[in-house]
Design an enzyme around this catalytic site. Structure first.
Site, PDB file in Angstrom:
ATOM      1  N   CYS A 182       0.814  -1.224   0.000  1.00  9.58           N
ATOM      2  CA  CYS A 182       0.000   0.000   0.000  1.00  9.58           C
ATOM      3  C   CYS A 182       0.844   1.269   0.000  1.00  9.58           C
ATOM      4  O   CYS A 182       0.332   2.368  -0.172  1.00  9.58           O
ATOM      5  CB  CYS A 182      -0.957   0.003   1.189  1.00  9.58           C
ATOM      6  SG  CYS A 182      -2.218  -1.277   1.096  1.00  9.58           S
TER       7      CYS A 182
ATOM      8  N   HIS B  17      -3.120   7.513   2.906  1.00 10.64           N
ATOM      9  CA  HIS B  17      -3.548   6.243   2.335  1.00 10.64           C
ATOM     10  C   HIS B  17      -4.950   5.915   2.843  1.00 10.64           C
ATOM     11  O   HIS B  17      -5.245   6.080   4.026  1.00 10.64           O
ATOM     12  CB  HIS B  17      -2.542   5.154   2.735  1.00 10.64           C
ATOM     13  CG  HIS B  17      -2.970   3.777   2.379  1.00 10.64           C
ATOM     14  ND1 HIS B  17      -3.411   3.445   1.122  1.00 10.64           N
ATOM     15  CD2 HIS B  17      -3.042   2.635   3.117  1.00 10.64           C
ATOM     16  CE1 HIS B  17      -3.739   2.162   1.096  1.00 10.64           C
ATOM     17  NE2 HIS B  17      -3.519   1.652   2.294  1.00 10.64           N
TER      18      HIS B  17
ATOM     19  N   ASN C 297      -9.970   0.484  -0.078  1.00  8.46           N
ATOM     20  CA  ASN C 297      -8.502   0.500  -0.141  1.00  8.46           C
ATOM     21  C   ASN C 297      -8.057  -0.125  -1.457  1.00  8.46           C
ATOM     22  O   ASN C 297      -8.166  -1.331  -1.649  1.00  8.46           O
ATOM     23  CB  ASN C 297      -7.941  -0.277   1.055  1.00  8.46           C
ATOM     24  CG  ASN C 297      -6.417  -0.329   1.063  1.00  8.46           C
ATOM     25  OD1 ASN C 297      -5.770   0.090   0.109  1.00  8.46           O
ATOM     26  ND2 ASN C 297      -5.844  -0.854   2.132  1.00  8.46           N
TER      27      ASN C 297
END
Length: 335
Positions: free
Chosen positions: A117, A257, A287
């Site tokens: 990520c 994020h 996500n």
């Protein structure tokens, strides 16, 4: 004496698949509810690339094509392509090499960057270094992940979190004082037990056993990862702000994020920045791993002004984390 070069973002392109997977639909697949998901994660819906035979490169191509159209950049002038992804089309060749072919790039070299990520964040640093070295003038940086390809839709702990999507930026050389100004990036290798995919790599190649035992899906110990993410992202954003004289008064945007709304809240409160200065689209996309940061830019581009101070921050498997300070290079509503 040569003028000092900076690496500046000059455009953004993005793509999310058409298919919308809502919480209501998820609650028919696993034992969960809209209320549970919204309270704990903050995701209302996510986009899923569900057409047969389409992978990460398809979304990357859509995002990069839009980027090329919007910026009007000559494809022959692209020096390099970096695709940040944890869900490549194939083990090899790289997804970036497929993208080169699809975009008809003749003079570029291309490679994938894998930092989970945190991929796009690490990518910004790598691409900035390539450009400020003076050897590369125009580089396309893509964050693209088809997370649905490794999500177990019978695991209610992880399946509400993730979605599919991609976005791309053009990074160019400039002598102006704009662009990717500073970064603090870290890797804490102790993260392996808490977030990984057990099988499919060289330690544990695919077999009937690994498939039968669901070892090709995301494994996450949510509480542990959450704790590390909150403390590390909060600390590193505070550090980069202090290092660059950035305060709640002169930070224009925080771009965290998009993993969990509670993590985003924690980062914002550590910087004492109001939520209307924080880019948030987790409720619509979930996500998308390496896709989250550039998709935020894509969604908020029109609100960005030349000279805006941006702090990007992310946290991913590995554990990879960090923060990057960017001085924005153009008025978004003009593009």
């Amino acid at each position: 004496m040569m003028e000092k070069l900076n690496a500046v973002i000059t455009g953004v392109g993005g793509y999310v698949p058409d298919y919308v997977l809502t919480n209501e639909e998820l609650s028919r697949m696993v034992d969960t509810t809209d209320e549970w998901i919204m309270t704990r994660i903050g995701v209302k819906e996510r986009r899923i690339l569900n057409e047969e035979g389409l992978g990460t490169s398809y979304m990357a191509r859509k995002a990069a094509k839009q980027l090329v159209q919007k910026t009007g950049v000559n494809p022959d002038e692209i020096d390099a392509v970096v695709v940040c992804t944890t869900t490549p089309d194939y083990h090899f060749p790289s997804t970036a090499s497929i993208l080169c072919d699809k975009l008809g790039l003749k003079n570029a070299f291309a490679f994938d960057l894998q930092a989970a990520c945190c991929g796009f964040l690490y990518g910004l640093e790598v691409v900035a270094s390539m450009v400020t070295s003076g050897r590369h003038k125009k580089v396309i940086l893509v964050g693209s992940d088809k997370m649905s390809s490794m999500v177990d839709y019978s695991d209610r702990a992880t399946c509400p979190i993730f979605g599919d999507g991609a976005a791309a930026v053009l990074v160019e050389a400039t002598t102006e004082e704009y662009g990717i100004m500073d970064s603090i990036l870290r890797t804490d290798g102790k993260g392996l037990p808490f977030l990984h995919m057990k099988a499919g790599g060289s330690v544990c190649p695919p077999s009937y056993f690994t498939v039968d035992h669901k070892m090709h899906y995301i494994y996450q110990e949510g509480r542990t990862v959450f704790k590390y993410a909150v403390s590390n992202m909060s600390a590193v954003t505070a550090d980069i702000a202090e290092k660059n004289g950035l305060t709640k008064e002169n930070i224009d945007w925080v771009i965290p994020h998009q993993a969990n709304m509670r993590i985003i809240d924690a980062v914002a409160s550590r910087l004492e920045v109001p939520m209307d200065k924080v880019m948030v689209n987790i409720q619509r996309y979930g996500n998308t791993s390496a896709g989250t940061l550039p998709l935020c830019l894509w969604d908020y581009e029109k609100q960005l002004k030349k000279g805006d101070n941006l702090i990007f921050t992310a946290f991913g498997a590995g554990f990879t984390y960090g923060a990057v300070y960017v001085k924005w290079g153009y008025d978004g509503n003009v593009k």
